[in-house]
Design an enzyme around this catalytic site. Structure first.
Site, PDB file in Angstrom:
ATOM      1  N   GLU A  73      -4.877 -14.596  10.471  1.00 33.63           N
ATOM      2  CA  GLU A  73      -5.572 -15.821  10.058  1.00 33.63           C
ATOM      3  C   GLU A  73      -4.677 -17.048  10.144  1.00 33.63           C
ATOM      4  OE1 GLU A  73      -8.036 -12.642   9.003  1.00 33.63           O
ATOM      5  OE2 GLU A  73      -5.945 -12.926   8.460  1.00 33.63           O
TER       6      GLU A  73
ATOM      7  N   ASP B 196     -14.395 -11.656  12.200  1.00 39.09           N
ATOM      8  CA  ASP B 196     -13.339 -10.979  11.447  1.00 39.09           C
ATOM      9  C   ASP B 196     -13.646  -9.491  11.297  1.00 39.09           C
ATOM     10  OD1 ASP B 196     -10.942 -10.687  10.056  1.00 39.09           O
ATOM     11  OD2 ASP B 196     -11.842 -11.114   8.122  1.00 39.09           O
TER      12      ASP B 196
ATOM     13  N   ASN C  37      -8.291  -8.658  13.734  1.00 43.29           N
ATOM     14  CA  ASN C  37      -9.147  -9.719  14.249  1.00 43.29           C
ATOM     15  C   ASN C  37      -8.385 -10.725  15.107  1.00 43.29           C
ATOM     16  OD1 ASN C  37      -8.226 -10.204  11.298  1.00 43.29           O
ATOM     17  ND2 ASN C  37      -8.403 -12.247  12.153  1.00 43.29           N
TER      18      ASN C  37
ATOM     19  N   CYS D 215      -7.773 -18.122  -1.877  1.00 43.23           N
ATOM     20  CA  CYS D 215      -7.083 -17.611  -3.067  1.00 43.23           C
ATOM     21  C   CYS D 215      -7.775 -17.995  -4.369  1.00 43.23           C
ATOM     22  CB  CYS D 215      -5.644 -18.126  -3.117  1.00 43.23           C
ATOM     23  SG  CYS D 215      -4.542 -17.364  -1.910  1.00 43.23           S
ATOM     24  N   HIS D 216      -8.418 -19.164  -4.387  1.00 39.73           N
ATOM     25  CA  HIS D 216      -8.989 -19.666  -5.642  1.00 39.73           C
ATOM     26  C   HIS D 216     -10.515 -19.656  -5.647  1.00 39.73           C
ATOM     27  CE1 HIS D 216      -5.087 -20.848  -7.251  1.00 39.73           C
ATOM     28  NE2 HIS D 216      -4.794 -21.309  -6.050  1.00 39.73           N
TER      29      HIS D 216
ATOM     30  N   ARG E  42       0.794  -1.233   0.000  1.00 42.58           N
ATOM     31  CA  ARG E  42       0.000   0.000   0.000  1.00 42.58           C
ATOM     32  C   ARG E  42       0.819   1.271   0.000  1.00 42.58           C
ATOM     33  NH1 ARG E  42      -2.749  -3.453   3.587  1.00 42.58           N
ATOM     34  NH2 ARG E  42      -4.306  -4.567   2.378  1.00 42.58           N
TER      35      ARG E  42
END
Length: 723
Positions: free
Chosen positions: A199, A331, A281, A641-642, A137
Site C-alpha cells: 500500500e 486488494d 496486491n 489506523c483511526h 505472527r
C-alpha cells in the site's frame, strides 16, 4: 529436499512414527524433524505444525466427550496492548511466542513460568509503515535457534534456551515503507522471509538466508522492475511478467514499487521440493494506474500479483504460478493461508494445494504442476460470474472500476472473504475450516490521484467515498450486514457442509484435532470448541478480549494443552467503527496468552471497565470547503489506523476525544512535528502541509460535534421514555 532425499526421510518417519508421537524432547530441529513434524504429536515446531500447514494435530486426549471439562491452566499478560496474531511454538516443554512490536517471550509450557524475553526495540515511527497494526505472527526454529522477523525489517536469530541474539540481518531498505509481520519458515538450513508494504509503494520479494550466519542466499522478486526488456540478465519469469504491465508505475514520474508483497502464507512439499508462496496486491490498488486502458484477456494481468507461485527453496528458481485475480484492482491478495493435502478427486488421489484468498473463491490446484482443478465461491461475491475451465475468473465489467471509471459497491471488499487468519484441514473429515466473513465496499476512482511514497496509502481510490454517514442508526444498520462465519468446506464437492455464524467479522484462526474438535476464538471475546463433524458448539470460555490468533495444542508429561494468544487488533479492529464491531458493543484489547487443560482450576481477573475520554470537542467553525478538504486527507492518511469518519477503535486513540483538537499548535506538534514518534505516531510533514493538517483537525472537530449531538439526542430520548 534435494540434499536429503525424501524417500529416505519418509522411511525414517514410518519407522519411528509411534516413538516420535510420544516423545516430548524435540532436541535440535533439523531437516528430518521438520519433514516428519506430523509424527511429533507432542510438540509444535513450525508455524502450521507441519510443512503442509494443515494445522491439524492427532492429539485426542481432549475430545468431543470430555471437552466440557476443559479449563484455564495458566495465563500470561502481555506488555503490548495491540493486535496479537502469533502462533506459538512448543519444544522440550517450553512455549515460545511473539507479540505485537515483534517481542518474543518464552514460558514453561506446563506452568507458565516466564523463562526469558527479547525486545528488538523496533522504533516507534515504524508503526506508520504498517497498514494493519504492529502485529507479528510467529517464529521459526532450526538447530537450537529461533528466528524472528521484526516490524522494521530485520531477521534475528535467537538462542532458544536464553533468548540471546546470535545474529541479526537487515532484509529490507528501511528508507522505504517495508515491514515484516509474517512468520519465517526454515527449509534445510535456509530461513525464508518476505515482507509487507504494498500500500505504501514497495516492490515485493521473498529471500532466503543462511540459518548459521544470516548470509542472503537468494532473492525472488514477485513483480518486474520495469527495465526487463533492456536487461539481458533479467530472469525469464520477470521478463514474462513485464509483458503484462503497461503503465509507468514501475518507473518514471509516477513510479512506485508495484506491490506484490509476500507478507504471510508459505507451504512446502518435500517430495516435490516446491515452496509455495502467496503474493499480495498491486501498488496502487487501482489497475488504471498500473496498466492504463487494459481491457482484454491477458492484457494488464500484472503478474505475479494475487498469485500462488511455486519456487525451488534451494535456489529461488521459478517453477509455476497460478493467478487467482488477473488485473487485481480491489486488494484481492493471494497471501491467505495455503494448505497442502492428498485427497481423492474423481476416483484418484491428487496432490493438491488449497486456498481461500480474499476474492471469495475457494481454489483447489494440482501442487505439482499448478494445474487448475476447481474453484467455487465460498461467500457471496459480485465481481465475477464464476471461474472458467482454464481457471480464469469471468469478471463483471461493472465491477471493474479501473475500466468504467465509475464507483461500484463490490463484494468482497478489501478485507476479503478470508484474510490472514489461518484455516485448518481435518483429514478424517475431509474438511477445510475457513474463518470467513462478508463485507462489501464502495470503490470510487479518485480524480488527479498521485502516489505518495512518504506516508500515503497508495490505493488510487477516493477512500472518503467509503465513509459512512454520521447517523449512528445508519452506521449500525450497515455494520449489521457485515457477517463473520466459521465455514466447514468440502474441497471435493466445493460446498459448505456446515457453518457457524458470528455476531461480527474478524474472527480467529483455526485448529483441528484428532479428538474430533475445531478450536477458534472470535470477535465476541469467546474461545470455543466445535464438533468437527457438524459444527455444534461443545465448549466456550469468556476471554475478555477479541481473539484473532490461531490456537495450538501440545503435550507435557503426557497431558494435553491448548494455547491461544488473545488480544483484539489487526486491520479490521483499527480501521472499522470501533463502537460497532458486533452487537455487544466495543471490544477491548486485553492481551494475554491463554493455556487450557482438562480439570484445571485457573481463572482470569475481573473484567476491567472500558475507559474512554469524554466526547467534548471545541465548536466546529471551519468552512464547509475546509472540512471537505480535511475529510479527503483524513481518508487517505488517517482512516487506515483511526477508522473512517474518525470513529476510533479501542486499540488506537479515538481522535474525536483528543485534547489536541482544542489547540491547533498541539495538533500540529503531533501530526506535523512528530512529538509522539516513539509512541508510533510519526511526522506526516513529508506528505501534508500545515494547512492540510489543520484541515484534518477541522474535519475531526466537525465529526466529533456531530456525534456529541447525536449522543445528546439519544440521551434525551431515553430520558423522555423513562418519564
Amino acid at each position: 529436499m534435494r540434499n536429503w532425499g525424501y524417500a529416505v526421510l519418509a522411511t525414517i518417519a514410518l519407522a519411528g512414527c509411534s516413538e516420535m508421537a510420544a516423545q516430548e524432547n524435540a532436541g535440535d530441529i533439523d531437516a528430518i524433524s521438520l519433514v516428519n513434524a506430523d509424527a511429533d504429536w507432542a510438540n509444535w515446531i513450525t508455524h502450521g505444525r507441519t510443512y503442509s500447514e494443515q494445522r491439524f494435530s492427532p492429539l485426542e486426549q481432549i475430545n468431543r466427550d470430555n471437552v466440557g471439562e476443559l479449563s484455564l491452566a495458566w495465563f500470561a499478560d502481555m506488555d503490548t496492548a495491540r493486535g496479537q496474531e502469533a502462533t506459538p511454538l512448543v519444544m522440550d516443554g517450553k512455549l515460545y511466542v511473539t507479540t505485537a512490536w515483534s517481542k518474543v517471550k518464552a514460558y514453561d509450557a506446563a506452568t507458565g513460568e516466564p523463562l526469558w524475553e527479547y525486545d528488538p526495540q523496533v522504533p516507534g515511527e515504524t508503526a506508520v509503515k504498517a497498514c494493519c497494526d504492529v502485529v507479528n505472527r510467529g517464529l521459526a526454529a532450526w538447530g537450537d535457534s529461533l528466528f524472528l522477523g521484526t516490524l522494521d525489517g530485520r531477521l534475528v536469530a535467537l538462542d532458544r534456551d536464553t533468548g540471546a541474539v546470535e545474529w541479526e540481518k537487515l532484509t529490507v531498505d528501511q528508507g522505504q515503507s517495508y515491514t515484516i509481520t509474517g512468520a519465517p519458515r526454515v527449509i534445510d538450513g535456509k530461513v525464508l522471509i518476505g515482507n509487507g508494504g504494498a500500500e505504501f509503494g514497495v516492490r515485493g520479494y521473498i529471500a532466503a538466508y543462511d540459518a548459521a550466519d544470516g548470509e542472503e542466499l537468494w532473492r525472488f522478486y514477485t513483480v518486474p522492475e520495469g527495465n526487463e526488456d533492456e536487461d539481458e540478465a533479467a530472469p525469464e519469469y520477470l521478463k514474462a511478467a513485464a509483458e503484462t504491465w503497461s503503465g509507468d508505475v514501475l518507473g518514471g514520474e509516477n513510479g512506485i514499487g508495484g506491490g506484490g508483497t509476500v507478507w504471510d502464507s508459505m507451504a512446502y512439499d518435500p517430495e516435490l521440493d516446491l515452496l509455495y508462496i502467496g503474493v499480495g496486491n498491486g501498488s496502487p490498488w487501482n489497475r488504471a494506474y498500473r496498466s492504463p486502458g487494459a481491457d482484454g484477456r491477458g492484457e494488464g494481468d500484472n503478474l505475479y500479483l494475487s498469485s500462488i507461485v511455486a519456487i525451488r527453496p534451494d535456489t529461488g528458481e521459478y517453477v509455476w504460478h497460478y493467478q487467482t485475480t488477473p488485473g487485481e484492482t480491489w486488494d484481492y491478495t493471494a497471501t491467505q493461508h495455503i494448505v497442502l493435502a492428498d485427497i481423492a478427486i474423481d476416483g484418484r488421489e491428487r496432490k493438491v494445494l488449497m486456498q481461500a484468498p480474499k476474492n471469495g473463491f475457494f481454489y483447489v490446484l494440482d501442487r505439482a504442476s499448478g494445474e487448475f482443478i476447481s474453484a467455487k465461491a465460498y461467500i457471496p461475491q459480485n465481481w465475477a460470474e464464476g471461474i472458467d475451465a482454464q481457471g480464469r475468473p469471468i469478471q463483471k465489467r461493472e465491477a471493474r472500476i479501473d475500466i468504467t471509471g465509475k464507483p461500484a459497491m463490490v463484494m468482497p471488499g478489501p478485507l476479503g472473504g478470508h484474510n490472514w487468519h489461518p484455516m485448518a484441514f481435518h483429514p478424517d473429515e475431509g474438511l477445510v475450516y475457513i474463518p470467513a466473513f462478508e463485507a462489501a465496499t464502495i470503490y470510487a476512482p479518485e480524480a488527479n490521484w498521485k502516489p505518495d511514497r512518504a506516508r500515503g496509502f497508495n490505493v488510487g481510490f477516493d477512500l472518503g467515498a467509503g465513509d459512512l454517514p454520521p447517523d449512528l442508526g445508519i452506521r449500525r444498520e450497515v455494520y449489521g450486514t457485515v457477517k463473520g462465519k466459521l465455514l466447514a468446506w468440502d474441497p471435493v464437492r466445493q460446498e459448505a457442509r456446515w457453518e457457524v455464524e458470528f455476531p461480527g467479522p474478524w474472527n480467529g484462526g483455526l485448529l483441528a484435532t484428532g479428538g474430533g474438535l475445531v478450536f477458534q476464538g472470535n470477535s465476541s471475546s469467546e474461545f470455543s470448541a466445535y464438533d468437527a463433524a457438524d459444527g455444534s458448539k461443545l465448549w466456550s470460555f469468556p476471554a475478555q478480549t477479541g481473539i484473532v490468533a490461531p490456537p495450538i495444542t501440545y503435550t507435557v508429561a503426557g497431558e494435553q494443552y491448548v494455547a491461544v494468544l488473545a488480544g483484539w487488533g489487526g486491520a479490521y479492529a483499527i480501521s472499522a467503527d470501533g463502537g460497532l464491531v458486533n452487537d455487544q458493543g466495543p471490544v477491548q484489547n486485553i492481551s494475554r496468552l491463554l493455556v487450557f487443560k482438562l480439570g484445571a482450576d485457573g481463572a482470569l481477573p475481573p473484567m476491567p471497565e472500558l475507559a474512554q475520554l469524554p466526547l467534548d470537542p471545541p465548536p466546529s467553525r471551519a468552512s464547509a470547503a475546509t472540512i471537505a478538504e480535511g475529510g479527503k486527507h483524513y481518508a487517505r492518511y488517517c482512516a487506515v489506523c483511526h477508522a473512517p469518519a474518525a470513529v476510533g477503535s479501542t486499540v488506537l486513540p479515538d481522535l474525536r476525544r483528543s485534547g489536541t483538537l482544542s489547540n491547533k499548535d498541539a495538533f500540529l506538534a503531533v501530526v506535523h512535528d512528530g512529538v509522539l514518534t516513539q509512541n508510533g505516531m510519526a511526522s506526516f510533514a513529508a506528505s501534508l502541509s500545515k494547512e492540510e493538517i489543520d484541515a484534518i483537525r477541522a474535519y475531526i472537530v466537525f465529526r466529533a460535534n456531530q456525534d456529541r449531538q447525536m449522543e445528546a439526542e439519544a440521551t434525551e430520548r431515553r430520558t423522555v421514555a423513562v418519564r
